[in-house]
Scaffold this motif. Structure first.
Motif, PDB file in Angstrom:
ATOM      1  N   LEU A  95       0.828  -1.208   0.000  1.00 30.26           N
ATOM      2  CA  LEU A  95       0.000   0.000   0.000  1.00 30.26           C
ATOM      3  C   LEU A  95       0.862   1.258   0.000  1.00 30.26           C
ATOM      4  CD1 LEU A  95      -2.829   1.184   0.106  1.00 30.26           C
ATOM      5  CD2 LEU A  95      -2.753   0.993   2.616  1.00 30.26           C
ATOM      6  N   ALA A  96       1.929   1.243   0.808  1.00 31.20           N
ATOM      7  CA  ALA A  96       2.822   2.401   0.857  1.00 31.20           C
ATOM      8  C   ALA A  96       3.519   2.607  -0.486  1.00 31.20           C
ATOM      9  CB  ALA A  96       3.854   2.222   1.968  1.00 31.20           C
ATOM     10  N   ALA A  97       3.927   1.487  -1.127  1.00 31.37           N
ATOM     11  CA  ALA A  97       4.600   1.595  -2.431  1.00 31.37           C
ATOM     12  C   ALA A  97       3.640   2.130  -3.490  1.00 31.37           C
ATOM     13  CB  ALA A  97       5.140   0.224  -2.842  1.00 31.37           C
ATOM     14  N   ALA A  98       2.385   1.656  -3.438  1.00 31.87           N
ATOM     15  CA  ALA A  98       1.386   2.129  -4.417  1.00 31.87           C
ATOM     16  C   ALA A  98       1.112   3.613  -4.224  1.00 31.87           C
ATOM     17  CB  ALA A  98       0.104   1.323  -4.269  1.00 31.87           C
ATOM     18  N   ILE A  99       1.013   4.044  -2.969  1.00 26.50           N
ATOM     19  CA  ILE A  99       0.770   5.454  -2.700  1.00 26.50           C
ATOM     20  C   ILE A  99       1.961   6.305  -3.142  1.00 26.50           C
ATOM     21  CG2 ILE A  99       0.499   7.143  -0.826  1.00 26.50           C
ATOM     22  CD1 ILE A  99      -1.219   5.066   0.610  1.00 26.50           C
ATOM     23  N   GLY A 100       3.167   5.721  -2.990  1.00 30.57           N
ATOM     24  CA  GLY A 100       4.371   6.475  -3.322  1.00 30.57           C
ATOM     25  C   GLY A 100       4.463   6.866  -4.788  1.00 30.57           C
ATOM     26  N   VAL A 101       3.898   6.076  -5.708  1.00 35.16           N
ATOM     27  CA  VAL A 101       4.014   6.394  -7.132  1.00 35.16           C
ATOM     28  C   VAL A 101       2.926   7.349  -7.596  1.00 35.16           C
ATOM     29  CG1 VAL A 101       5.118   4.183  -7.635  1.00 35.16           C
ATOM     30  CG2 VAL A 101       2.632   4.385  -7.827  1.00 35.16           C
ATOM     31  N   VAL A 102       2.022   7.752  -6.703  1.00 34.76           N
ATOM     32  CA  VAL A 102       0.978   8.715  -7.079  1.00 34.76           C
ATOM     33  C   VAL A 102       1.575  10.107  -7.260  1.00 34.76           C
ATOM     34  CG1 VAL A 102      -1.146   9.851  -6.278  1.00 34.76           C
ATOM     35  CG2 VAL A 102      -0.851   7.378  -5.967  1.00 34.76           C
ATOM     36  N   SER A 103       2.580  10.427  -6.447  1.00 32.85           N
ATOM     37  CA  SER A 103       3.146  11.780  -6.473  1.00 32.85           C
ATOM     38  C   SER A 103       3.607  12.227  -7.852  1.00 32.85           C
ATOM     39  CB  SER A 103       4.297  11.871  -5.461  1.00 32.85           C
ATOM     40  OG  SER A 103       3.819  11.715  -4.149  1.00 32.85           O
ATOM     41  N   PRO A 104       4.355  11.429  -8.634  1.00 36.06           N
ATOM     42  CA  PRO A 104       4.780  11.899  -9.965  1.00 36.06           C
ATOM     43  C   PRO A 104       3.612  12.236 -10.884  1.00 36.06           C
ATOM     44  CG  PRO A 104       6.096  10.023  -9.284  1.00 36.06           C
ATOM     45  CD  PRO A 104       4.996  10.152  -8.282  1.00 36.06           C
ATOM     46  N   PHE A 105       2.517  11.489 -10.788  1.00 29.50           N
ATOM     47  CA  PHE A 105       1.360  11.799 -11.623  1.00 29.50           C
ATOM     48  C   PHE A 105       0.716  13.123 -11.208  1.00 29.50           C
ATOM     49  CE2 PHE A 105       1.896   7.264 -12.200  1.00 29.50           C
ATOM     50  CZ  PHE A 105       1.681   7.100 -13.561  1.00 29.50           C
ATOM     51  N   LEU A 106       0.718  13.415  -9.910  1.00 25.89           N
ATOM     52  CA  LEU A 106       0.219  14.703  -9.450  1.00 25.89           C
ATOM     53  C   LEU A 106       1.121  15.839  -9.933  1.00 25.89           C
ATOM     54  CD1 LEU A 106      -0.784  13.725  -5.787  1.00 25.89           C
ATOM     55  CD2 LEU A 106      -2.311  14.099  -7.720  1.00 25.89           C
ATOM     56  N   ILE A 107       2.440  15.568  -9.948  1.00 23.40           N
ATOM     57  CA  ILE A 107       3.375  16.570 -10.449  1.00 23.40           C
ATOM     58  C   ILE A 107       3.119  16.836 -11.936  1.00 23.40           C
ATOM     59  CG2 ILE A 107       5.812  17.011 -10.946  1.00 23.40           C
ATOM     60  CD1 ILE A 107       6.482  15.466  -8.368  1.00 23.40           C
ATOM     61  N   ALA A 149       7.106   1.425  -9.265  1.00 22.92           N
ATOM     62  CA  ALA A 149       7.744   2.478 -10.054  1.00 22.92           C
ATOM     63  C   ALA A 149       7.834   2.080 -11.526  1.00 22.92           C
ATOM     64  CB  ALA A 149       9.129   2.780  -9.496  1.00 22.92           C
ATOM     65  N   LEU A 150       8.167   0.799 -11.766  1.00 22.95           N
ATOM     66  CA  LEU A 150       8.258   0.338 -13.159  1.00 22.95           C
ATOM     67  C   LEU A 150       6.898   0.388 -13.849  1.00 22.95           C
ATOM     68  CD1 LEU A 150      10.695  -2.712 -12.851  1.00 22.95           C
ATOM     69  CD2 LEU A 150      11.130  -0.533 -14.002  1.00 22.95           C
ATOM     70  N   VAL A 151       5.842  -0.022 -13.133  1.00 20.23           N
ATOM     71  CA  VAL A 151       4.499   0.033 -13.716  1.00 20.23           C
ATOM     72  C   VAL A 151       4.135   1.478 -14.067  1.00 20.23           C
ATOM     73  CG1 VAL A 151       2.048  -0.299 -13.232  1.00 20.23           C
ATOM     74  CG2 VAL A 151       3.700  -2.064 -12.574  1.00 20.23           C
ATOM     75  N   ALA A 152       4.419   2.386 -13.147  1.00 25.51           N
ATOM     76  CA  ALA A 152       4.109   3.792 -13.387  1.00 25.51           C
ATOM     77  C   ALA A 152       4.946   4.355 -14.534  1.00 25.51           C
ATOM     78  CB  ALA A 152       4.330   4.591 -12.109  1.00 25.51           C
ATOM     79  N   GLY A 177       5.546  17.699 -18.657  1.00 26.37           N
ATOM     80  CA  GLY A 177       5.087  17.103 -17.392  1.00 26.37           C
ATOM     81  C   GLY A 177       5.412  15.637 -17.293  1.00 26.37           C
ATOM     82  N   THR A 178       5.251  14.920 -18.421  1.00 23.70           N
ATOM     83  CA  THR A 178       5.594  13.494 -18.433  1.00 23.70           C
ATOM     84  C   THR A 178       7.073  13.296 -18.131  1.00 23.70           C
ATOM     85  OG1 THR A 178       3.856  12.982 -20.025  1.00 23.70           O
ATOM     86  CG2 THR A 178       5.659  11.407 -19.842  1.00 23.70           C
ATOM     87  N   LEU A 179       7.920  14.115 -18.741  1.00 24.82           N
ATOM     88  CA  LEU A 179       9.362  13.994 -18.538  1.00 24.82           C
ATOM     89  C   LEU A 179       9.737  14.278 -17.079  1.00 24.82           C
ATOM     90  CD1 LEU A 179      12.032  13.388 -19.894  1.00 24.82           C
ATOM     91  CD2 LEU A 179      12.222  15.800 -20.533  1.00 24.82           C
ATOM     92  N   VAL A 180       9.140  15.348 -16.497  1.00 24.31           N
ATOM     93  CA  VAL A 180       9.427  15.682 -15.096  1.00 24.31           C
ATOM     94  C   VAL A 180       8.945  14.561 -14.173  1.00 24.31           C
ATOM     95  CG1 VAL A 180       8.874  17.270 -13.217  1.00 24.31           C
ATOM     96  CG2 VAL A 180       9.376  18.168 -15.499  1.00 24.31           C
ATOM     97  N   ALA A 181       7.738  14.043 -14.447  1.00 18.06           N
ATOM     98  CA  ALA A 181       7.208  12.947 -13.623  1.00 18.06           C
ATOM     99  C   ALA A 181       8.060  11.687 -13.746  1.00 18.06           C
ATOM    100  CB  ALA A 181       5.770  12.646 -14.013  1.00 18.06           C
ATOM    101  N   ILE A 223      11.298  11.523 -14.511  1.00 22.34           N
ATOM    102  CA  ILE A 223      12.556  11.704 -13.780  1.00 22.34           C
ATOM    103  C   ILE A 223      12.329  11.526 -12.287  1.00 22.34           C
ATOM    104  CG2 ILE A 223      14.353  13.377 -13.176  1.00 22.34           C
ATOM    105  CD1 ILE A 223      14.647  12.214 -15.956  1.00 22.34           C
ATOM    106  N   ALA A 224      11.181  11.983 -11.777  1.00 19.21           N
ATOM    107  CA  ALA A 224      10.880  11.801 -10.358  1.00 19.21           C
ATOM    108  C   ALA A 224      10.765  10.320 -10.011  1.00 19.21           C
ATOM    109  CB  ALA A 224       9.589  12.533 -10.005  1.00 19.21           C
ATOM    110  N   LEU A 225      10.069   9.570 -10.873  1.00 17.06           N
ATOM    111  CA  LEU A 225       9.967   8.132 -10.651  1.00 17.06           C
ATOM    112  C   LEU A 225      11.321   7.448 -10.752  1.00 17.06           C
ATOM    113  CD1 LEU A 225       6.684   7.276 -12.591  1.00 17.06           C
ATOM    114  CD2 LEU A 225       7.088   6.906 -10.150  1.00 17.06           C
ATOM    115  N   GLN A 226      12.100   7.883 -11.768  1.00 17.20           N
ATOM    116  CA  GLN A 226      13.431   7.303 -11.966  1.00 17.20           C
ATOM    117  C   GLN A 226      14.312   7.575 -10.751  1.00 17.20           C
ATOM    118  OE1 GLN A 226      16.353   8.957 -14.827  1.00 17.20           O
ATOM    119  NE2 GLN A 226      15.875   7.138 -16.044  1.00 17.20           N
ATOM    120  N   SER A 227      14.172   8.774 -10.194  1.00 15.61           N
ATOM    121  CA  SER A 227      14.975   9.145  -9.024  1.00 15.61           C
ATOM    122  C   SER A 227      14.618   8.303  -7.803  1.00 15.61           C
ATOM    123  CB  SER A 227      14.768  10.631  -8.707  1.00 15.61           C
ATOM    124  OG  SER A 227      15.218  11.424  -9.779  1.00 15.61           O
TER     125      SER A 227
END
Length: 613
Positions: A47-59, A167-170, A299-303, A305-309
């Motif tokens: 659940l924590a991992a799933a929530i963690g990948v939401v942030s890049p999409f919000l960005i 992260a890979l799925v996102a 936005g996709t590129l910034v998101a 890079i955030a996921l990649q980071s």
């Protein structure tokens, strides 16, 4: 005394076979009793991992929608979402850490108790071949070093694994081409990690063996006996030099363990740090080739890079954790070696529990032979003897004749190689160990007292014994008056191994401890060897009273102590060569008569007839 190369290692018959690999499944099986809690931890991690990948999409929404189109509502709920994600992820992380730590500590507790319980049942032979410091190193050092793996690393693996997967799925959802580019270095990282892991596991095993040697050396050298031996032999400087050398070798192994693979990991970390810049380069080209922004947007590129980071640190963490697990596998292997060591003496499936109150105490050896593990010559060969119930039987003979071995077999501290031993007609192997220990009380020539009060030492034999019963046992052993003269009486703390008392005083406390159990059979292995003649004579009447109505077996060095024995068995080279009473054996003029003459000569030569109590 000092550490000896390889002296702290397991006996060969207890080591893993050549080429045998650590069993990871067995390590994971330690967590089986806590499956329900672990499932909860796993759900929290996912659940924590799933929530963690939401942030890049919000960005991405902020960059592509809220800011270019000046949408205050989108900006507000996106920022609110970022804050909520952070708060919820933190709360989940704290809860998961609490649960996983509790499970880890429970597993550590189970493992420590399992090893301790197993060692308690290993039998005397194991401890004569393994140094105390080595055993302590396994229980404290090895299991202690495993604690980080058990309490946090397992959940860290799941957490990082779930984070990488999410992260890979996102990332694929954002752009599959950038995702493939990000995974170019992954096979190289996995290969390098496996290679480094093998090196570290070998180093860690060597390091722990050296640490066990050092621990065993400290145990021997810094005990009271070790200090006395080192000082009186003038070996303190030599022991210090040996310790310094071994300590330096251990320090070098620690450095090698820490630095193994560090350069490879540094190269990988540097490569991972370059990927965001290279991703911007590739993403820019994809953006330039699609000016309408239907594929890659800013936005996709910034998101991305955030996921990649977040992906690369997770991958790096997985690789580091894998190395920790590789190092810990060597520790688990060492601990499992003890758990896998065979218990040679244990209750038979149909073992009988004897009631000590109904035991008469008749012991019989039938063609008993025994050879110590690793020895070429038998310690006993074809021994036939009967110890009549309620009578006093003495075993005498020169050093190495087999007297003490016979006593060990009576108490079932060893199993006979051939033949059988019976108590009241029951084969000792068919009697439960607990009831046998309650039926045969043993006092050895090597007295051991716990670091506790006199009363606690006595109650080790019978925890429910009353103060009056303690005093009665001590009066029989002729030690009550001395104990009452101590500053705190029966509450006086006995130093480690009883070194606040003289040898004779410790011996009498040990006698009192056994008398307190009131066993129907009493086995005395030179139990009065540390007493002077005057004290020994004063105790003889009390011991005779204590022995009345029970079977007594004395293993004697001083023949004066067994003058009134009902039966004397003379041993030589593991066999019984003479039997009879004291007067009968002296009259025969055989081996016992010669021993009696030598004993009488020593009594005349030594002023006072013995050591002081």
């Amino acid at each position: 005394m000092g550490p000896r190369p390889g002296a702290g290692r397991m006996p060969d018959d207890l080591r893993l076979a050549p080429g045998q690999r650590p069993d990871v499944r067995r390590m994971l099986a330690l967590f089986r009793p806590y499956r329900a809690t672990l499932v909860g931890v796993l759900l929290l991690i996912v659940l924590a991992a799933a929530i963690g990948v939401v942030s890049p999409f919000l960005i991405r929404e902020i960059v592509d929608v809220a800011l270019p189109r000046q949408r205050a509502d989108v900006l507000a709920w996106s920022v609110g979402g970022l804050i909520a994600v952070t708060v919820v992820a933190s709360a989940l992380g704290v809860t998961q850490a609490m649960l996983s730590t509790r499970v880890g500590q429970a597993v550590m507790h189970d493992l420590r108790v399992s090893v301790f319980s197993h060692l308690q049942r290993m039998g005397l032979g194991f401890f004569t071949r393994t140094r105390t410091g080595e055993i302590q190193s396994r229980i404290f050092s090895d299991i202690g070093s495993m604690q980080a793996v058990v309490t946090s690393v397992m959940t860290q693996i799941v957490s990082s694994g779930a984070g990488v997967l999410m992260a890979l799925v996102a990332m694929v959802a954002l752009d599959w081409r950038l995702t493939l580019f990000s995974l170019i270095a992954l096979p190289f990282a996995v290969w390098m990690n496996r290679r480094v892991g093998r090196r570290r596991r070998e180093i860690v095993r060597t390091r722990q063996e050296k640490a066990a040697d050092l621990s065993a050396g400290i145990q021997e050298s810094l005990s009271v006996s070790g200090i006395l031996l080192g000082v009186t032999m003038g070996r303190t400087e030599a022991l210090t030099r040996t310790f310094s050398t071994d300590s330096r070798e251990l320090a070098d192994l620690e450095v090698r363990s820490t630095m193994a693979g560090r350069w490879q990991m540094a190269v990988f970390t540097t490569l991972m740090a370059l990927f965001p810049a290279l991703t911007y380069l590739l993403g820019g080209h994809l953006l330039f080739s699609d000016p309408e922004g239907k594929g890659v947007t800013i936005g996709t590129l910034v998101a991305f890079i955030a996921l990649q980071s977040s992906l690369f640190p997770q991958v790096n963490g997985l690789l580091r954790v894998a190395n920790q697990v590789n190092r810990s596998l060597a520790l688990f292997t060492r601990v499992f070696e003890y758990l896998d060591a065979p218990i040679l003496i244990q209750d038979a499936p149909e073992a009988v529990a004897l009631d000590p109150a109904t035991v008469h105490g008749r012991l019989r050896f039938e063609e008993v032979a025994f050879t110590y593990p690793g020895a070429e010559e038998p310690a006993l060969a074809g021994v036939d003897l009967v110890v009549p119930a309620g009578q006093h039987t003495a075993l005498v003979g020169a050093t190495g004749s087999g007297k003490t071995t016979t006593g060990y077999l009576m108490a079932r501290l060893y199993e006979p190689t051939a033949g059988r031993i019976t108590l009241d007609g029951h084969d000792l192997r068919e009697i439960t160990l607990e009831s046998l220990a309650a039926s045969i009380g043993v006092v050895t020539q090597e007295t051991y007292l716990l670091h506790a009060s006199v009363a606690d030492n006595l109650r080790f034999a019978r925890p429910d014994a009353s103060d009056d019963e303690l005093e009665a046992a001590c009066r029989i052993a002729q030690i009550h008056d001395h104990v009452m003269g101590l500053p705190e009486g029966y509450g006086t703390v006995v130093g480690e191994r009883g070194y606040r008392f003289s040898g004779g005083e410790k011996q009498r406390l040990a006698l009192a401890r056994t008398i307190l159990r009131d066993p129907p059979v009493l086995l005395l292995d030179e139990a009065t060897s540390a007493l002077d003649v005057a004290t020994e004579r004063a105790m003889s009447g009390a011991l005779a009273a204590a022995a009345r109505g029970r079977t007594t077996v004395s293993i004697a060095h001083r023949l004066s102590t067994i003058r009134h024995a009902d039966q004397i068995l003379v041993m030589e080279n593991g066999r019984i060569i003479e039997r009879g009473t004291y007067a009968e054996l002296v009259a025969r003029g055989g081996s016992f008569a010669e021993l009696a003459r030598q004993d009488a000569w020593r009594e005349d030569e030594v002023p006072g007839g013995g050591t002081t109590a």
